[in-house]
Design a protein around this motif. Structure first.
Motif, PDB file in Angstrom:
ATOM      1  N   TRP A  36      14.007  14.297   7.760  1.00  0.00           N
ATOM      2  CA  TRP A  36      14.044  14.859   9.104  1.00  0.00           C
ATOM      3  C   TRP A  36      14.436  16.326   8.993  1.00  0.00           C
ATOM      4  CZ3 TRP A  36      12.327  12.598  13.458  1.00  0.00           C
ATOM      5  CH2 TRP A  36      12.217  11.200  13.479  1.00  0.00           C
ATOM      6  N   ARG A  50      17.414  13.140   4.434  1.00  0.00           N
ATOM      7  CA  ARG A  50      16.294  12.553   3.718  1.00  0.00           C
ATOM      8  C   ARG A  50      16.658  11.176   3.194  1.00  0.00           C
ATOM      9  NH1 ARG A  50      17.540  13.129  -1.803  1.00  0.00           N
ATOM     10  NH2 ARG A  50      18.924  14.905  -2.265  1.00  0.00           N
ATOM     11  N   THR A  58      20.256   8.114   0.407  1.00  0.00           N
ATOM     12  CA  THR A  58      20.161   9.102   1.478  1.00  0.00           C
ATOM     13  C   THR A  58      20.992  10.340   1.206  1.00  0.00           C
ATOM     14  OG1 THR A  58      22.021   8.159   2.725  1.00  0.00           O
ATOM     15  CG2 THR A  58      19.828   7.263   3.166  1.00  0.00           C
ATOM     16  N   HIS A  60      22.496  13.794   3.715  1.00  0.00           N
ATOM     17  CA  HIS A  60      22.565  14.467   5.008  1.00  0.00           C
ATOM     18  C   HIS A  60      23.200  15.850   4.859  1.00  0.00           C
ATOM     19  CE1 HIS A  60      22.558  10.138   5.741  1.00  0.00           C
ATOM     20  NE2 HIS A  60      22.100  10.364   6.961  1.00  0.00           N
ATOM     21  N   ILE A  70      20.351   8.501   8.580  1.00  0.00           N
ATOM     22  CA  ILE A  70      18.937   8.232   8.373  1.00  0.00           C
ATOM     23  C   ILE A  70      18.806   6.841   7.765  1.00  0.00           C
ATOM     24  CG2 ILE A  70      18.870   9.271   6.057  1.00  0.00           C
ATOM     25  CD1 ILE A  70      16.008  10.231   6.727  1.00  0.00           C
ATOM     26  N   SER A  71      17.799   6.110   8.191  1.00  0.00           N
ATOM     27  CA  SER A  71      17.563   4.772   7.671  1.00  0.00           C
ATOM     28  C   SER A  71      16.079   4.460   7.743  1.00  0.00           C
ATOM     29  CB  SER A  71      18.365   3.731   8.453  1.00  0.00           C
ATOM     30  OG  SER A  71      17.963   3.692   9.812  1.00  0.00           O
ATOM     31  N   ARG A  72      15.692   3.352   7.168  1.00  0.00           N
ATOM     32  CA  ARG A  72      14.283   2.984   7.234  1.00  0.00           C
ATOM     33  C   ARG A  72      14.087   1.483   7.347  1.00  0.00           C
ATOM     34  NH1 ARG A  72      16.426   0.844   2.545  1.00  0.00           N
ATOM     35  NH2 ARG A  72      14.988   0.880   0.752  1.00  0.00           N
ATOM     36  N   VAL A  79      10.928   5.234   9.836  1.00  0.00           N
ATOM     37  CA  VAL A  79      12.188   5.858   9.468  1.00  0.00           C
ATOM     38  C   VAL A  79      12.909   6.244  10.752  1.00  0.00           C
ATOM     39  CG1 VAL A  79      13.280   7.818   8.312  1.00  0.00           C
ATOM     40  CG2 VAL A  79      11.330   6.684   7.265  1.00  0.00           C
ATOM     41  N   TYR A  80      14.217   6.108  10.754  1.00  0.00           N
ATOM     42  CA  TYR A  80      15.010   6.398  11.933  1.00  0.00           C
ATOM     43  C   TYR A  80      16.047   7.476  11.663  1.00  0.00           C
ATOM     44  CZ  TYR A  80      13.198   1.758  13.140  1.00  0.00           C
ATOM     45  OH  TYR A  80      12.376   0.678  13.382  1.00  0.00           O
ATOM     46  N   LEU A  81      16.469   8.110  12.721  1.00  0.00           N
ATOM     47  CA  LEU A  81      17.588   9.035  12.637  1.00  0.00           C
ATOM     48  C   LEU A  81      18.499   8.694  13.803  1.00  0.00           C
ATOM     49  CD1 LEU A  81      18.827  11.451  11.121  1.00  0.00           C
ATOM     50  CD2 LEU A  81      17.797  12.930  12.865  1.00  0.00           C
ATOM     51  N   CYS A  96       9.597  14.861  11.604  1.00  0.00           N
ATOM     52  CA  CYS A  96       9.601  13.899  10.515  1.00  0.00           C
ATOM     53  C   CYS A  96       8.668  14.432   9.433  1.00  0.00           C
ATOM     54  CB  CYS A  96       9.100  12.544  11.019  1.00  0.00           C
ATOM     55  SG  CYS A  96       9.014  11.254   9.757  1.00  0.00           S
TER      56      CYS A  96
END
Length: 125
Positions: A36, A50, A58, A60, A70-72, A79-81, A96
């Protein structure tokens, strides 16, 4: 080859939360690094977080550590933030990105091959 679509942006009060999503389609690869980035008016696009989609590791940027995560969801190719305790300075268009960045430059804009259209996040007082 790869399409990325962000969603979840919007207007939120300082201290509030928002969750951004990035849905990937097309010829995605499990070896891609997903990231992101964000860009505020008049400023350079900057790295936010990332994730290595295969290992789940990850990273940050300092200014969001402890607030953003951040996750997926590999099954959904998404992928989420998760953004908590939002501040006025978090206001920006969030993008993204996906690619296979060289190991020495995983936070560089130029290292990512695919980008979404961006989603606006506005934090109000």
């Amino acid at each position: 080859q790869v399409q990325l679509v962000e969603s979840g942006g919007g207007l939120v009060q300082a201290g509030g939360s928002l969750r951004l999503s990035c849905a990937a389609s097309g010829r995605t690869f499990s070896t891609f690094t997903m990231a992101w980035f964000r860009q505020a008016p008049g400023k350079e696009r900057e790295f936010v977080a990332r994730i290595n989609t295969s290992s789940g590791s990850t990273y940050h940027r300092d200014s969001v550590k402890g607030r953003f995560t951040i996750s997926r969801d590999s099954a959904k190719n998404t992928v989420y933030l998760q953004m908590n305790s939002l501040k006025l300075e978090d206001t920006a268009i969030y993008y993204c990105a996906a690619g296979q960045p060289r190991w020495y430059a995983p936070q560089a804009v130029s290292e990512y091959s695919y980008w979404g259209q961006g989603t606006q996040v506005t934090v109000s007082s």
